[in-house]
Design a protein around this motif. Structure first.
Motif, PDB file in Angstrom:
ATOM      1  N   ILE A  13      93.617   4.512  27.427  1.00 16.99           N
ATOM      2  CA  ILE A  13      95.075   4.298  27.477  1.00 16.99           C
ATOM      3  C   ILE A  13      95.406   3.137  28.406  1.00 16.99           C
ATOM      4  N   TYR A  20      96.317  10.134  23.471  1.00 14.65           N
ATOM      5  CA  TYR A  20      97.089  11.292  23.942  1.00 14.65           C
ATOM      6  C   TYR A  20      96.856  12.513  23.050  1.00 14.65           C
ATOM      7  N   LYS A  22     103.583  13.352  23.530  1.00 16.25           N
ATOM      8  CA  LYS A  22     103.437  11.918  23.809  1.00 16.25           C
ATOM      9  C   LYS A  22     102.789  11.210  22.627  1.00 16.25           C
ATOM     10  N   ALA A  23     101.825  11.879  22.018  1.00 19.32           N
ATOM     11  CA  ALA A  23     101.161  11.275  20.858  1.00 19.32           C
ATOM     12  C   ALA A  23     102.179  11.015  19.752  1.00 19.32           C
ATOM     13  N   TYR A  48      89.513   8.965  27.759  1.00 19.90           N
ATOM     14  CA  TYR A  48      90.804   8.706  27.128  1.00 19.90           C
ATOM     15  C   TYR A  48      91.812   8.062  28.070  1.00 19.90           C
ATOM     16  N   LYS A  49      91.807   8.462  29.319  1.00 18.67           N
ATOM     17  CA  LYS A  49      92.745   7.854  30.272  1.00 18.67           C
ATOM     18  C   LYS A  49      92.426   6.382  30.484  1.00 18.67           C
ATOM     19  N   ASP A  83      97.988  16.139  24.519  1.00 20.75           N
ATOM     20  CA  ASP A  83      99.401  15.899  24.823  1.00 20.75           C
ATOM     21  C   ASP A  83     100.086  15.433  23.533  1.00 20.75           C
TER      22      ASP A  83
END
Length: 398
Positions: free
Chosen positions: A311, A346, A354-355, A307-308, A351
């Motif tokens: 992003i 996110y 943030k999402a 996921y990071k 998180d």
């Protein structure tokens, strides 16, 4: 010459798969003096052709007129001897070439003529069909052994790529894919439209590994197009199809998911590099297609829980649009999609705050977009983001 006997003795000269029996009286120059042999067609008594399982086949009498014309020579076709051939009594070569019989026993006019026939393609067809059967039967090691012993070609590298993928050897698979790309983008390039059709056939047949391999080649082929705008659009299209193939492989699980991760992610990331290397495209088209490709690459990383990294690719797309269009960036629908995708990543990371923020930004951007392909696409995109926002807020309440 052999002596005695009620029947005229014969001398057998062994050629590849053929025994030629010469009548008594045929003269041969002695090998010890390095001379060559001439034999008249009329002096051939019998030709013996061994059959399968019977090396001592019966001799068959041939009429001289039945000898193929390639072996016939008239008296006018006599060959002049060099000084080293002195002592030879017969000067009209018939049947096997004297040079071939004396200097190279493994060759003859027969094999020379067979060599000029296009037998290679037929042999390759049989070989490749056998390899395809092995691959279809999941006998990848056996297929690999045969593939390594045949000449390099598109078919060979394509099959090698699949075998190495199936055997869990991504590094070798990628090297073969690179070799296949080089061959397919040579001077005699195939039509990219034809290759795309083949990709679609493989996808329809759930042959996703083959589709993935060919898509990597399609991106290269699009790059060689004469129109830069068409090239970047084509490569972005390949990245979209590649994302769908990778998603299908990943969701099969097991070995297929590993292939999608270890080979697929590298292929789609390479497509992004290919797109960026195209020069001469219209600025708006280039930015739009690159941002779209970044979206697809991000989706693929998201599929594997990276996921990071996902992003990061989506943020690259946002930065690209902001730098290219400034305050007008929000007018492009891909901008709102990138914001939604970041929100999704996110949310999966847990998180939720943030999402929620990125979902709200996405909805705001969608309302300002001026380049929607259709109202249907606009409403579908808005509906998706609204549902994502609702799900996130529900999770925040727990």
């Amino acid at each position: 010459m052999a002596e005695g006997g009620s029947q005229p003795p014969v001398i057998n000269v062994q050629l590849p798969a053929i025994i030629v029996n010469y009548k008594e009286g045929t003269r041969f120059a002695g090998d010890n003096v390095g001379q060559k042999t001439d034999v008249r067609a009329a002096e051939i008594g019998q030709i013996v052709v061994p059959t399968v399982g019977n090396s001592q086949a019966e001799a068959t009498e041939l009429q001289h007129d039945s000898i193929p014309t390639v072996f016939k020579n008239s008296e006018e076709d006599k060959v002049k001897r060099s000084s080293s051939d002195k002592g030879s009594n017969d000067q009209t070569p018939t049947g096997p070439s004297p040079r071939d019989v004396t200097d190279n026993p493994g060759r003859s006019d027969v094999t020379d003529n067979l060599g000029r026939m296009n037998l290679t393609e037929g042999m390759h067809f049989v070989t490749y069909e056998n390899i395809r059967r092995l691959i279809n039967d999941s006998k990848f090691v056996d297929a690999l052994i045969t593939l390594q012993d045949i000449p390099t070609s598109q078919e060979q590298q394509f099959m090698l790529s699949e075998c190495y993928c199936q055997l869990g050897r991504p590094d070798k698979a990628l090297r073969c894919i690179e070799a296949l790309q080089s061959i397919m983008t040579s001077s005699s390039r195939p039509s990219v439209d034809d290759v795309i059709k083949l990709v679609d056939d493989y996808i329809a047949d759930s042959s996703h590994i083959r589709a993935l391999i060919l898509l990597s080649c399609c991106a290269k082929l699009y790059k060689f197009g004469s129109n830069p705008n068409s090239s970047v659009v084509g490569i972005m299209y390949c990245s979209w199809k590649c994302w769908n193939v990778i998603k299908s492989l990943a969701r099969e699980g097991g070995k297929m998911k590993v292939i999608a991760r270890d080979v697929g992610l590298i292929i789609i990331t390479d497509m992004l590099r290919e797109l960026r290397s195209v020069s001469g495209a219209d600025k708006n088209t280039m930015v739009d297609m690159e941002a779209g490709c970044l979206t697809h690459v991000g989706f693929c990383y998201d599929e594997f829980g990276k996921y990071k990294e996902a992003i990061g690719f989506h943020n690259e797309g946002l930065d690209l649009i902001n730098q290219s269009f400034g305050s007008n960036a929000i007018e492009y629908n891909v901008y709102g999609k990138l914001l939604n995708n970041i929100g999704t990543a996110y949310e999966k990371l847990g998180d939720y705050s943030k999402a929620e923020s990125f979902y709200l930004q996405s909805l705001d951007a969608y309302e300002k977009v001026e380049n929607w392909p259709s109202d249907k696409v606009k409403q579908a995109s808005i509906a998706t983001t609204k549902q994502n926002l609702k799900d996130t807020r529900n999770k925040m309440k727990k």
